[in-house]
Design a protein around this motif. Structure first.
Motif, PDB file in Angstrom:
ATOM      1  N   ARG A  83       3.907  15.070  10.842  1.00  0.00           N
ATOM      2  CA  ARG A  83       3.864  14.518  12.200  1.00  0.00           C
ATOM      3  C   ARG A  83       3.248  13.115  12.204  1.00  0.00           C
ATOM      4  O   ARG A  83       2.412  12.794  11.364  1.00  0.00           O
ATOM      5  CB  ARG A  83       3.073  15.431  13.129  1.00  0.00           C
ATOM      6  CG  ARG A  83       3.774  16.772  13.399  1.00  0.00           C
ATOM      7  CD  ARG A  83       2.967  17.644  14.324  1.00  0.00           C
ATOM      8  NE  ARG A  83       3.655  18.889  14.624  1.00  0.00           N
ATOM      9  CZ  ARG A  83       4.509  19.064  15.623  1.00  0.00           C
ATOM     10  NH1 ARG A  83       4.760  18.039  16.438  1.00  0.00           N
ATOM     11  NH2 ARG A  83       5.090  20.228  15.843  1.00  0.00           N
ATOM     12  N   VAL A  84       3.660  12.330  13.175  1.00  0.00           N
ATOM     13  CA  VAL A  84       3.169  10.955  13.276  1.00  0.00           C
ATOM     14  C   VAL A  84       1.688  10.949  13.639  1.00  0.00           C
ATOM     15  O   VAL A  84       1.234  11.734  14.471  1.00  0.00           O
ATOM     16  CB  VAL A  84       3.972  10.176  14.347  1.00  0.00           C
ATOM     17  CG1 VAL A  84       3.436   8.750  14.481  1.00  0.00           C
ATOM     18  CG2 VAL A  84       5.452  10.155  13.989  1.00  0.00           C
ATOM     19  N   GLY A  85       0.933  10.060  13.013  1.00  0.00           N
ATOM     20  CA  GLY A  85      -0.489   9.917  13.302  1.00  0.00           C
ATOM     21  C   GLY A  85      -1.034   8.676  12.618  1.00  0.00           C
ATOM     22  O   GLY A  85      -0.463   8.192  11.637  1.00  0.00           O
ATOM     23  N   LEU A  86      -2.136   8.151  13.147  1.00  0.00           N
ATOM     24  CA  LEU A  86      -2.705   6.940  12.557  1.00  0.00           C
ATOM     25  C   LEU A  86      -3.137   7.161  11.120  1.00  0.00           C
ATOM     26  O   LEU A  86      -2.868   6.339  10.235  1.00  0.00           O
ATOM     27  CB  LEU A  86      -3.895   6.464  13.405  1.00  0.00           C
ATOM     28  CG  LEU A  86      -3.556   5.889  14.781  1.00  0.00           C
ATOM     29  CD1 LEU A  86      -4.840   5.521  15.522  1.00  0.00           C
ATOM     30  CD2 LEU A  86      -2.665   4.646  14.636  1.00  0.00           C
ATOM     31  N   ARG A  87      -3.801   8.252  10.848  1.00  0.00           N
ATOM     32  CA  ARG A  87      -4.272   8.523   9.493  1.00  0.00           C
ATOM     33  C   ARG A  87      -3.176   9.113   8.620  1.00  0.00           C
ATOM     34  O   ARG A  87      -3.052   8.749   7.451  1.00  0.00           O
ATOM     35  CB  ARG A  87      -5.471   9.465   9.537  1.00  0.00           C
ATOM     36  CG  ARG A  87      -6.717   8.838  10.133  1.00  0.00           C
ATOM     37  CD  ARG A  87      -7.918   9.766  10.013  1.00  0.00           C
ATOM     38  NE  ARG A  87      -9.124   9.143  10.528  1.00  0.00           N
ATOM     39  CZ  ARG A  87     -10.328   9.726  10.549  1.00  0.00           C
ATOM     40  NH1 ARG A  87     -10.450  10.979  10.073  1.00  0.00           N
ATOM     41  NH2 ARG A  87     -11.375   9.106  11.034  1.00  0.00           N
ATOM     42  N   ARG A  88      -2.396  10.035   9.193  1.00  0.00           N
ATOM     43  CA  ARG A  88      -1.348  10.675   8.403  1.00  0.00           C
ATOM     44  C   ARG A  88      -0.290   9.672   7.943  1.00  0.00           C
ATOM     45  O   ARG A  88       0.327   9.845   6.904  1.00  0.00           O
ATOM     46  CB  ARG A  88      -0.690  11.798   9.208  1.00  0.00           C
ATOM     47  CG  ARG A  88      -1.583  13.017   9.424  1.00  0.00           C
ATOM     48  CD  ARG A  88      -0.785  14.165  10.040  1.00  0.00           C
ATOM     49  NE  ARG A  88      -0.384  13.857  11.408  1.00  0.00           N
ATOM     50  CZ  ARG A  88      -1.102  14.187  12.482  1.00  0.00           C
ATOM     51  NH1 ARG A  88      -2.261  14.814  12.334  1.00  0.00           N
ATOM     52  NH2 ARG A  88      -0.667  13.905  13.688  1.00  0.00           N
ATOM     53  N   TRP A  89      -0.089   8.624   8.729  1.00  0.00           N
ATOM     54  CA  TRP A  89       0.907   7.602   8.400  1.00  0.00           C
ATOM     55  C   TRP A  89       0.231   6.271   8.019  1.00  0.00           C
ATOM     56  O   TRP A  89       0.833   5.208   8.151  1.00  0.00           O
ATOM     57  CB  TRP A  89       1.834   7.378   9.592  1.00  0.00           C
ATOM     58  CG  TRP A  89       2.851   8.446   9.807  1.00  0.00           C
ATOM     59  CD1 TRP A  89       2.654   9.792   9.853  1.00  0.00           C
ATOM     60  CD2 TRP A  89       4.253   8.255  10.011  1.00  0.00           C
ATOM     61  NE1 TRP A  89       3.830  10.449  10.082  1.00  0.00           N
ATOM     62  CE2 TRP A  89       4.826   9.536  10.191  1.00  0.00           C
ATOM     63  CE3 TRP A  89       5.076   7.129  10.082  1.00  0.00           C
ATOM     64  CZ2 TRP A  89       6.191   9.715  10.416  1.00  0.00           C
ATOM     65  CZ3 TRP A  89       6.432   7.305  10.310  1.00  0.00           C
ATOM     66  CH2 TRP A  89       6.976   8.580  10.473  1.00  0.00           C
ATOM     67  N   ALA A  90      -0.993   6.328   7.551  1.00  0.00           N
ATOM     68  CA  ALA A  90      -1.761   5.098   7.316  1.00  0.00           C
ATOM     69  C   ALA A  90      -1.044   4.144   6.360  1.00  0.00           C
ATOM     70  O   ALA A  90      -1.003   2.927   6.592  1.00  0.00           O
ATOM     71  CB  ALA A  90      -3.147   5.454   6.766  1.00  0.00           C
ATOM     72  N   ASP A 151       4.935  14.383  -1.096  1.00  0.00           N
ATOM     73  CA  ASP A 151       3.986  13.534  -1.815  1.00  0.00           C
ATOM     74  C   ASP A 151       3.947  12.158  -1.158  1.00  0.00           C
ATOM     75  O   ASP A 151       4.899  11.735  -0.486  1.00  0.00           O
ATOM     76  CB  ASP A 151       4.358  13.432  -3.295  1.00  0.00           C
ATOM     77  CG  ASP A 151       5.675  12.718  -3.513  1.00  0.00           C
ATOM     78  OD1 ASP A 151       5.664  11.479  -3.554  1.00  0.00           O
ATOM     79  OD2 ASP A 151       6.716  13.397  -3.637  1.00  0.00           O
ATOM     80  N   GLU A 152       2.845  11.453  -1.369  1.00  0.00           N
ATOM     81  CA  GLU A 152       2.602  10.218  -0.627  1.00  0.00           C
ATOM     82  C   GLU A 152       3.601   9.119  -0.969  1.00  0.00           C
ATOM     83  O   GLU A 152       3.956   8.299  -0.113  1.00  0.00           O
ATOM     84  CB  GLU A 152       1.178   9.728  -0.899  1.00  0.00           C
ATOM     85  CG  GLU A 152       0.663   8.734   0.120  1.00  0.00           C
ATOM     86  CD  GLU A 152       0.685   9.288   1.545  1.00  0.00           C
ATOM     87  OE1 GLU A 152       1.102   8.546   2.454  1.00  0.00           O
ATOM     88  OE2 GLU A 152       0.301  10.456   1.733  1.00  0.00           O
ATOM     89  N   VAL A 153       4.074   9.076  -2.210  1.00  0.00           N
ATOM     90  CA  VAL A 153       5.030   8.032  -2.606  1.00  0.00           C
ATOM     91  C   VAL A 153       6.342   8.202  -1.842  1.00  0.00           C
ATOM     92  O   VAL A 153       6.837   7.268  -1.202  1.00  0.00           O
ATOM     93  CB  VAL A 153       5.280   8.071  -4.129  1.00  0.00           C
ATOM     94  CG1 VAL A 153       6.423   7.135  -4.500  1.00  0.00           C
ATOM     95  CG2 VAL A 153       4.021   7.667  -4.882  1.00  0.00           C
ATOM     96  N   ALA A 337      -6.301   5.281  -0.199  1.00  0.00           N
ATOM     97  CA  ALA A 337      -6.718   6.335  -1.129  1.00  0.00           C
ATOM     98  C   ALA A 337      -5.657   6.629  -2.181  1.00  0.00           C
ATOM     99  O   ALA A 337      -5.897   7.401  -3.109  1.00  0.00           O
ATOM    100  CB  ALA A 337      -7.031   7.612  -0.350  1.00  0.00           C
ATOM    101  N   MET A 338      -4.495   6.029  -2.062  1.00  0.00           N
ATOM    102  CA  MET A 338      -3.416   6.261  -3.011  1.00  0.00           C
ATOM    103  C   MET A 338      -3.789   5.712  -4.386  1.00  0.00           C
ATOM    104  O   MET A 338      -4.257   4.579  -4.493  1.00  0.00           O
ATOM    105  CB  MET A 338      -2.126   5.571  -2.507  1.00  0.00           C
ATOM    106  CG  MET A 338      -0.880   5.893  -3.331  1.00  0.00           C
ATOM    107  SD  MET A 338       0.570   4.959  -2.751  1.00  0.00           S
ATOM    108  CE  MET A 338       0.818   5.708  -1.147  1.00  0.00           C
ATOM    109  N   PRO A 339      -3.606   6.485  -5.469  1.00  0.00           N
ATOM    110  CA  PRO A 339      -3.911   5.985  -6.815  1.00  0.00           C
ATOM    111  C   PRO A 339      -3.102   4.729  -7.145  1.00  0.00           C
ATOM    112  O   PRO A 339      -2.009   4.523  -6.603  1.00  0.00           O
ATOM    113  CB  PRO A 339      -3.500   7.156  -7.723  1.00  0.00           C
ATOM    114  CG  PRO A 339      -3.537   8.359  -6.848  1.00  0.00           C
ATOM    115  CD  PRO A 339      -3.150   7.883  -5.478  1.00  0.00           C
ATOM    116  N   TRP A 340      -3.618   3.929  -8.055  1.00  0.00           N
ATOM    117  CA  TRP A 340      -2.989   2.652  -8.376  1.00  0.00           C
ATOM    118  C   TRP A 340      -1.561   2.819  -8.884  1.00  0.00           C
ATOM    119  O   TRP A 340      -0.681   2.032  -8.533  1.00  0.00           O
ATOM    120  CB  TRP A 340      -3.839   1.887  -9.397  1.00  0.00           C
ATOM    121  CG  TRP A 340      -4.953   1.130  -8.771  1.00  0.00           C
ATOM    122  CD1 TRP A 340      -6.267   1.482  -8.698  1.00  0.00           C
ATOM    123  CD2 TRP A 340      -4.844  -0.120  -8.072  1.00  0.00           C
ATOM    124  NE1 TRP A 340      -6.990   0.551  -8.005  1.00  0.00           N
ATOM    125  CE2 TRP A 340      -6.145  -0.460  -7.614  1.00  0.00           C
ATOM    126  CE3 TRP A 340      -3.799  -0.982  -7.790  1.00  0.00           C
ATOM    127  CZ2 TRP A 340      -6.409  -1.616  -6.896  1.00  0.00           C
ATOM    128  CZ3 TRP A 340      -4.055  -2.153  -7.063  1.00  0.00           C
ATOM    129  CH2 TRP A 340      -5.354  -2.455  -6.632  1.00  0.00           C
TER     130      TRP A 340
END
Length: 409
Positions: A83-90, A151-153, A337-340
Motif C-alpha cells: 500500500r502507498v505510504g510515505l515510509r513504505r514508498w520512501a 523485495d525492495e529492488v 536503509a537499502m544496502p549499497w
C-alpha cells in the motif's frame, strides 16, 4: 500469396514466439525485447527500401505508444501488493523527487554542451529520456499479485516506472512552451506551473483514486452482480481506458490516473483471486503490444532511425545510460536503509523504452523543435543500448540478488 495473408501468418508466428521464447531463453543472457528487435531488423533487411521510419508517421506512433504505456502502467499498479505510504514508498519518492529531476538537468546539459542543441530541444531530450519504462522492465519488476513478499529492488523499480512516466509530462510541456514562445522566462511560466504541474498532477491523482474506488465497489461489493464474479480478466482493459479518458477529459494526466487507479483497485479486497486474473490479462496484452512496437523499432533501426548517429550522439547515449542514470540514482538513494549493492542495481536499471518514443512523438506533433532528427537518433540509440544491456544483465544480476537475500534469510 497476398500480402495480407503473409502478414497474418507473420503476426501469428510472432505471437507464438512471444509465448514460447521465454522458455527457450530462460537460461541465456537474452531477453524477449532483444529477440523482437532482432526479428524486426531481419524482416526490414529482407524488405529493403520498404523499412519504416519513426519520422514518417509521428501521429500513428504517438497513438500506438500511448496505448502501450497506459496498459503497462495499469499492469504495474495491479501487481503491487504494498500500500502507498510515505515510509513504505520512501525509496520511490526519492527516485521521483531527486533522481528524475537530476537526470533531466544532466541530460539537458549534455544536449546543450555536447550536442549543440537549442535550449527547447535540449529540454525535450531531457524530458523524454528521464522516465524509466514500465513496458520493458518486466525482468526487474515485481511478480503477479500475492506472489510473495516484494523485495525492495523490484518494488522500487516497478513503482518508479509506474509514476515517473506521468511525471515526465510537465517537463515535456515545458519544452513545448519554450519552443512555442521562444523564451525560457515569461508570463507563460505561471500557467505552466499552475496548470501543467499542479492542476494536471492533482487531477490525475484524484481521478485515478476516485475511479479506482468506484471500480472497487463494482468489482467486489455488489454481491452476485460483482464484476469479480465474471472472472473476466479483460475488464482490466476497460477500467484502464475509462480512467485514462476521464482524466484527460478534465485536463489531468491520464498516465498518473491509470497507475493510481490500478493501485487503488489493488487495495480493494486485496486477498481476492480476481486481482491475479486482472494483472495476468494486462500482462498478456502488454507483451503483445511490446512485441509489435519492438519489431517495428528493429525494422526502423534497419531503416533510417540511426542514420544521423555520429560520435557525439554515441557519446551522449552512452553517458546517459551508463553514467547519468546510475549517478543520479545513487544520489537519490543516499541515506536509505537499502544496502549499497541493491542501490547500485536500482540505479543501473533505469530502463528507457516505449515511453520515451511516446513523449517525443507527442511533443513533435505539438510544436517545432530545431534539430529534431538529432533527438530521434539519440533517443533511438539510448533505447537500443538500454534494451540490449539491461536485457543481457537483468536475469543474472537479479538471480545473484535473490541468492544473497535467501542466504541472509
Amino acid at each position: 500469396m497476398d500480402m495480407h495473408i503473409m502478414m497474418l501468418g507473420g503476426i501469428g508466428l510472432l505471437i507464438l514466439l512471444v509465448a514460447w521464447l521465454p522458455l527457450v531463453i530462460k537460461r541465456l543472457p537474452l531477453s524477449l525485447p532483444i529477440i523482437c528487435i532482432a526479428v524486426g531488423f531481419c524482416i526490414a533487411r529482407l524488405m529493403g527500401d520498404a523499412a519504416p521510419s519513426p519520422l514518417a508517421h509521428p501521429e500513428i506512433l504517438e497513438t500506438v505508444t500511448e496505448i502501450a504505456v497506459i496498459i503497462s502502467l495499469a499492469g504495474a499498479g495491479l501487481r503491487l501488493d504494498r500500500r502507498v505510504g510515505l515510509r513504505r514508498w520512501a525509496n520511490t519518492w526519492r527516485l521521483l523527487s531527486i533522481t528524475m529531476p537530476l537526470t533531466i538537468v544532466m541530460v539537458v546539459l549534455v544536449g546543450i554542451f555536447l550536442l549543440g542543441l537549442p535550449i527547447e530541444t535540449a529540454l525535450l531530450l531531457g524530458a523524454v529520456i528521464a522516465p524509466t519504462d514500465p513496458v520493458l522492465a518486466s525482468d526487474v519488476q515485481v511478480g503477479p499479485p500475492r506472489s510473495g513478499p516484494e523485495d525492495e529492488v523490484r518494488f522500487s523499480l516497478t513503482s518508479e516506472a509506474g509514476l515517473n512516466d506521468g511525471l515526465a509530462f510537465p517537463f515535456t510541456y515545458l519544452a513545448i512552451a519554450v519552443a512555442t514562445y521562444a523564451t525560457l522566462f515569461d508570463s507563460w511560466n505561471w500557467h505552466w506551473l499552475g496548470v501543467d504541474v499542479v492542476w494536471r498532477i492533482a487531477i490525475g491523482v484524484a481521478a485515478g483514486w476516485g475511479i479506482g474506488r468506484l471500480l472497487g465497489i463494482v468489482t467486489f461489493r455488489l454481491g452476485k452482480l460483482s464484476l469479480a464474479g465474471t472472472g473476466q480478466g479483460f475488464a482490466a482493459l476497460g477500467g484502464t481506458f475509462l480512467t485514462y479518458a476521464a482524466a484527460e477529459t478534465v485536463h489531468g494526466y491520464g498516465f498518473i490516473a491509470v497507475f493510481v487507479c490500478a493501485l487503488t483497485l489493488r487495495g480493494e479486497e486485496d486477498k481476492h483471486d480476481y486481482h491475479v486474473q486482472l494483472a495476468a490479462f494486462s500482462e498478456e496484452i502488454e507483451k503483445l503490444l511490446m512485441m509489435a512496437m519492438l519489431v517495428f523499432f528493429g525494422a526502423a533501426i534497419a531503416g533510417t532511425a540511426l542514420d544521423g548517429v555520429n560520435p557525439l550522439i554515441v557519446m551522449a547515449a552512452v553517458v546517459t545510460v551508463f553514467l547519468i542514470r546510475p549517478l543520479t540514482g545513487m544520489i537519490g538513494l543516499i541515506g536509505t536503509a537499502m544496502p549499497w549493492h541493491e542501490r547500485c542495481v536500482v540505479s543501473v536499471f533505469g530502463i528507457r523504452g516505449i515511453g520515451s518514443f511516446y513523449y517525443l512523438a507527442y511533443a513533435l506533433n505539438q510544436a517545432e523543435f530545431g534539430q529534431a532528427e538529432t533527438v530521434w537518433a539519440v533517443v533511438s540509440l539510448v533505447v537500443l543500448i538500454s534494451i540490449v544491456f539491461h536485457g543481457i544483465s537483468a536475469g543474472s544480476l537479479m538471480a545473484i540478488l535473490d541468492k544473497r537475500r535467501r542466504r541472509k534469510a
